[in-house]
Enzyme design. Structure first.
Site, PDB file in Angstrom:
ATOM      1  N   SER A 155      27.881 -23.734 -52.648  1.00 31.72           N
ATOM      2  CA  SER A 155      29.268 -23.885 -52.215  1.00 31.72           C
ATOM      3  C   SER A 155      30.178 -23.130 -53.166  1.00 31.72           C
ATOM      4  O   SER A 155      29.868 -22.970 -54.344  1.00 31.72           O
ATOM      5  CB  SER A 155      29.658 -25.372 -52.169  1.00 31.72           C
ATOM      6  OG  SER A 155      30.950 -25.537 -51.608  1.00 31.72           O
ATOM      7  N   ASP A 156      31.290 -22.646 -52.611  1.00 36.23           N
ATOM      8  CA  ASP A 156      32.273 -21.976 -53.444  1.00 36.23           C
ATOM      9  C   ASP A 156      33.641 -22.153 -52.807  1.00 36.23           C
ATOM     10  O   ASP A 156      33.741 -22.326 -51.593  1.00 36.23           O
ATOM     11  CB  ASP A 156      31.962 -20.485 -53.592  1.00 36.23           C
ATOM     12  CG  ASP A 156      32.771 -19.859 -54.718  1.00 36.23           C
ATOM     13  OD1 ASP A 156      32.400 -20.057 -55.883  1.00 36.23           O
ATOM     14  OD2 ASP A 156      33.788 -19.203 -54.422  1.00 36.23           O
ATOM     15  N   GLN A 157      34.660 -22.125 -53.617  1.00 36.61           N
ATOM     16  CA  GLN A 157      36.023 -22.274 -53.104  1.00 36.61           C
ATOM     17  C   GLN A 157      36.910 -21.194 -53.702  1.00 36.61           C
ATOM     18  O   GLN A 157      36.867 -20.936 -54.903  1.00 36.61           O
ATOM     19  CB  GLN A 157      36.591 -23.650 -53.460  1.00 36.61           C
ATOM     20  CG  GLN A 157      37.970 -23.902 -52.875  1.00 36.61           C
ATOM     21  CD  GLN A 157      38.493 -25.271 -53.267  1.00 36.61           C
ATOM     22  OE1 GLN A 157      38.960 -25.464 -54.386  1.00 36.61           O
ATOM     23  NE2 GLN A 157      38.397 -26.222 -52.353  1.00 36.61           N
ATOM     24  N   ALA A 181      33.601 -22.641 -48.885  1.00 30.70           N
ATOM     25  CA  ALA A 181      32.409 -22.157 -48.191  1.00 30.70           C
ATOM     26  C   ALA A 181      31.202 -23.008 -48.554  1.00 30.70           C
ATOM     27  O   ALA A 181      31.099 -23.539 -49.662  1.00 30.70           O
ATOM     28  CB  ALA A 181      32.155 -20.695 -48.542  1.00 30.70           C
TER      29      ALA A 181
END
Length: 197
Positions: free
Chosen positions: A72-74, A109
């Site tokens: 996950s990434d933001q 994401a």
């Protein structure tokens, strides 16, 4: 097959993502992905978030081919520009001053990967910041020190007072891991949520 028979790994160093995943009551381990998070030339904030979520999952999955891996990434987007983690008071204050009265899109994401099977998606959250004085922003930063958060405000804490509105299909996306989307992907992968007691 029970959840304990499936190996689940969170590819992240984020304490926030770990705490969110714990809400699902599924056994999991945490492995730090070694990924360069530098944006590519001309890369949009959404494309960056999707690429990094996928890259994090892939980096861990190559060493754990039998596991389901969550990446996950933001990326926070203000008028097309990415706002990263500030790291210190001065940069956090500058971010909050830039966002004052503005609406920021947080692209969170998510990637779930197992062998050749992978799903990558993004859950956007629109956050409108209040028009607040520097004194209020400084008082907030001293109280919560959100220097490890993109956008410099923790919506799950005192940072909620800086916000005028939040629009999202998933309230956990803004904290860093969209659990509504993730629980759907995990169910599709055969995980039982909630687990049978």
């Amino acid at each position: 097959m029970s959840n304990s028979a499936k190996k689940l790994i969170l590819a992240s160093t984020s304490v926030y993502r770990r705490e969110l995943l714990e809400r699902l009551h599924i056994p999991f381990s945490v492995v730090s992905p070694q990924v360069d998070e530098t944006p590519l030339n001309g890369e949009s904030t959404l494309a960056l978030a999707l690429r990094l979520a996928n890259a994090k999952a892939k980096a861990v999955a190559k060493d754990h081919p039998d596991a389901w891996v969550i990446g996950s990434d933001q990326v926070a987007d203000l008028c097309g520009a990415a706002l990263g983690k500030p790291g210190n008071f001065e940069r956090a204050l500058a971010q909050l001053q830039l966002m004052r009265g503005a609406t920021v899109t947080f692209h969170t994401a998510l990637c779930l990967m197992h062998g050749e099977v992978e799903t990558t998606l993004s859950v956007p959250t629109e956050v409108t910041f209040r028009k607040l004085s520097d004194a209020v922003l400084e008082a907030y930063l001293h109280a919560e020190e959100p220097y490890d958060c993109a956008g410099s405000a923790k919506s799950e804490g005192l940072g909620i007072t800086l916000l005028e509105a939040i629009q999202s299909d998933d309230p956990t996306a803004l904290i860093g891991l969209p659990l509504i989307a993730l629980s759907g992907l995990l169910r599709d992968a055969g995980f039982v949520i909630p687990a049978k007691q």
